[in-house]
Design an enzyme around this catalytic site. Structure first.
Site, PDB file in Angstrom:
ATOM      1  N   SER A 543      43.416  46.494  40.373  1.00 28.73           N
ATOM      2  CA  SER A 543      43.626  47.543  39.115  1.00 28.73           C
ATOM      3  C   SER A 543      44.466  48.604  39.401  1.00 28.73           C
ATOM      4  O   SER A 543      45.510  48.389  39.654  1.00 28.73           O
ATOM      5  CB  SER A 543      42.053  47.682  38.882  1.00 28.73           C
ATOM      6  OG  SER A 543      42.019  48.114  37.444  1.00 28.73           O
ATOM      7  N   HIS A 661      38.404  40.686  34.851  1.00 31.28           N
ATOM      8  CA  HIS A 661      38.534  41.549  35.751  1.00 31.28           C
ATOM      9  C   HIS A 661      37.439  42.107  36.588  1.00 31.28           C
ATOM     10  O   HIS A 661      37.516  42.822  37.648  1.00 31.28           O
ATOM     11  CB  HIS A 661      39.037  42.922  34.952  1.00 31.28           C
ATOM     12  CG  HIS A 661      39.917  44.001  35.589  1.00 31.28           C
ATOM     13  ND1 HIS A 661      41.267  44.058  35.844  1.00 31.28           N
ATOM     14  CD2 HIS A 661      39.368  45.126  36.037  1.00 31.28           C
ATOM     15  CE1 HIS A 661      41.394  45.082  36.610  1.00 31.28           C
ATOM     16  NE2 HIS A 661      40.420  46.085  36.588  1.00 31.28           N
TER      17      HIS A 661
END
Length: 688
Positions: A543, A661
């Site tokens: 990320s 995610h």
């Protein structure tokens, strides 16, 4: 090593001119995942990755799976006669929500695998009502985090509400009695401009059993489209609090309303703070005082007190002042005692501690015994008061546990342990300090075999963003790597929260390159100290941490031998156009602004790939259902690196379907970790 034969990737003559600067984008066609050309390219990349020889993949797969059989346990939430908590047993794919009834009987309340045996459904969040009779919970499928909200009768397990869609990241604030709650929901797609469906949140009042179409709009009309809202109702139902922050900005506006006066569907909101560059939250004490948790004039945070009828800044009085070194992270009030106390959770260079203070004056009178040098998460007390508190604890070799502190005896005891029994390898953890390029002191955790000697294959990990701290914790991946003979280092970079909000701001916006310099200095320190060498050093991040290692890869390709870059942001010129990117311009800046474009253009990894450079072996791992960071960042940069690199070390792409995610099934985590560790073992020379 032979240079791989990379899939053909068309380089298009695409360029924008932004603020007078040409910005080439030869792989913009990879931004269209529905196109046949992109599908063919991804299929070819999958074939290339599938053919890659990754040393020790089976060994790592088995060991990571074995260490994850520790399971996990969560801090209890007490409501009325019941308590709720999460637990994952050794064989479970997901944590299960349990409830313990008044008679002490425990039962599973929500099991994601019972909802969906495929393992693709995740329990995103849950909130019991104040009496413990109803439960609001949110689930999503395939990693897309597009939560749907349901309400369950806790006693019967019957679903009495839902699904209510568009509830991603929605808080739920129950009113007493369980008939109504405030919550946050996005506007319907047809009511917002195209490509803005992820934004435009509003606060509503909902009546259980009624159509969400009849919800009453409470707040948010006409405000910033990227705003996130928080909403809470005090324990006794007297006070409503609403907060608003633009995207992930480290500041919020804050209002409260007295629900005892007027209409709960039209609360009379009073401003606590607005237009102030600080984060503030409120807690309404059972003693009638208003407790203010804030970093206003206190980057490491403090607790102030006032009264609800005087909530403004001018009335705040310090109860727990800012500490010059430790960061205040949490607090709890225990008032069923001869002298009520406050427990304060702190992190000192990311190591947790809890202190005890007189509630009336804030004077420190002791500390809570903790199991070791690690991370404490979530101090919890009974909403109606008491003399007990519960908190989570973990460190590098300890799976999550729940500890109970009894203020009457001053003792801390183990309340619940992770349910599995695992053979945790012995490791040595060192807490080191090194200088960054500008002299700033940065802290570094180094986990290694007990008998470490000489340089070893080493993975350096970091994050450095959004005020998030890198703290010690149980990790099956880290332990598997160190047990195999490697070293794992975690840098506490500027941009994170390890030293408070000032540390965060020293690594955001115009200061973002401090984060990258801190990371490169960590690598140089590990090499200078003889822990590793450039030929045995790999870097890993996901990320915002993917942006970190992407920047390091393009800035200092000579410093590293291998890179694992997961779910990364890499095209920093167009990042706002995809996923939740527009909510992060408060962290990075916007290419629409000439000055901020300059910051982004100076480091955007995709745009800093240069032809003729021998780049490190690089593995991009991305997830097709990621609605936060679109996989296109990795796709475009992988294509650019495969075209540009002059060396034989591979540039690979692992593109995973039906994953996102965040949360995922354990088996998916095992497969991902095995591939990443095997990639590092292969290219850092770890002898297995």
């Amino acid at each position: 090593m032979t240079r791989p034969s990379y899939p053909a990737a068309r380089r298009a003559d695409v360029s924008d001119v932004l603020h007078g600067t040409p910005v080439p984008d030869p792989y913009r066609w990879l931004e269209e995942p529905a196109s046949a050309e992109v599908a063919d390219w991804l299929a070819a990349q999958a074939k290339l990755f599938g053919e890659a020889e990754l040393a020790g993949r089976e060994r790592f797969r088995g060991r990571v799976a074995e260490l994850l059989k520790s399971g996990s346990i969560g801090v209890p939430a007490w409501r009325g006669e019941r308590r709720f908590f999460m637990r994952r047993t050794p064989e479970q794919e997901h944590s299960v929500l349990y409830v313990v009834d008044a008679d002490g009987a425990e039962r599973a309340l929500l099991d994601p695998m019972a909802l969906d045996p495929s393992g693709l459904t995740t329990l995103d969040t849950w909130q019991p009502d104040k009496e413990g009779r109803l439960l609001a919970y949110q689930i999503s499928v395939g990693g897309d985090e597009e939560s749907k909200l349901y309400v369950m009768d806790v006693g019967t397990g019957e679903i009495v509400e839902g699904p209510i869609d568009r509830c991603r990241y929605s808080p739920v604030a129950w009113l007493p009695g369980g008939e109504r709650f405030y919550y946050v929901r996005r506007l319907a797609p047809e009511l917002v401009p195209q490509d803005e469906e992820q934004y435009h949140r509003r606060v509503y009042l909902h009546t259980v059993g009624a159509s969400p179409d009849d919800d009453v709009l409470i707040f948010g009309e006409g405000l910033e489209k990227t705003n996130y809202y928080g909403v809470s109702v005090s324990r006794d139902g007297s006070w409503l609090t609403i907060s608003a922050s633009r995207g992930t900005a480290p500041r919020n506006d804050l209002w409260l309303a007295d629900l005892r006066e007027g209409d709960i569907a039209a609360p009379a909101l009073v401003t606590v703070q607005e237009g102030v560059d600080a984060q503030t939250g409120l807690h309404f004490g059972r003693d009638g005082r208003l407790y203010v948790f804030t970093d206003r004039d206190a980057p490491r945070a403090r607790v102030c007190v006032t009264t609800p009828d005087r909530p403004g800044y001018e009335s705040w009085r310090d109860l727990l002042p800012e500490d010059p070194e430790a960061v205040l992270s949490d607090y709890a009030i225990l008032d069923d005692l001869d002298e009520p106390i406050m427990l304060a959770g702190w992190t000192r260079h990311a190591i947790s501690e809890i202190t005890i203070h007189r509630l009336e004056t804030g004077e420190r009178i002791g500390s809570v015994p903790t199991p070791g040098i690690g991370t404490i998460g979530g101090i919890s007390e009974r909403p109606e008061g008491g003399h007990e508190a519960w908190f989570g604890y973990t460190d590098n070799t300890t799976p999550p546990t729940i500890q109970r502190f009894d203020a009457r005896t001053g003792e801390t005891t183990l309340w619940a342990a992770s349910p599995g029994t695992v053979d945790v390898p012995p490791v040595k953890t060192e807490h080191l300090v090194y200088p960054s390029a500008d002299g700033a002191e940065v802290h570094l955790l180094v986990i290694s075999p007990v008998d470490r000697d000489g340089p070893r294959p080493t993975i350096l990990n970091g994050y450095g963003g959004f005020g998030i701290s890198m703290t010690p914790g149980y990790s099956a991946s880290v332990l598997s790597w160190v047990e195999a003979g490697g070293v794992y280092a975690i840098a506490q970079l500027r941009g994170g929260g390890e030293q408070g909000e000032e540390w965060h701001r020293d690594g955001m916006l115009a200061n973002k390159q401090n984060t990258f310099r801190d990371f490169e200095a960590a690598a140089e320190f590990l090499i200078a100290e003889g822990v590793t060498t450039p030929e045995m050093l790999g870097i890993s991040g996901g990320s915002n941490g993917g942006l970190l290692v992407g920047a390091a890869l393009t800035r200092r390709p000579d410093l590293f031998a291998a890179v694992v870059c997961s779910a990364p942001l890499l095209d920093m010129i167009r990042y706002e156009k995809f996923g939740l990117g527009a909510t992060w311009n408060v962290e990075y800046g916007s290419a629409d602004d000439p000055e901020e474009f300059g910051w982004l253009w100076a480091y955007s990894p995709y745009h800093h790939v240069k032809e003729g450079v021998d780049y490190p072996a690089t593995l991009f791992t991305v997830f097709a259902s990621d609605t936060r960071v679109h996989p296109l960042h990795a796709w475009k940069t992988a294509a650019a690196l495969q075209h540009a690199t002059s060396g034989e070390r591979p540039i690979l792409l692992r593109n995973e379907a039906e994953a996102g995610h965040g949360a995922r099934a354990v088996s998916k985590s095992v497969e991902l970790a095995a591939d990443q560790l095997a990639f590092f073992a292969t290219h850092l020379g770890l002898k297995l």
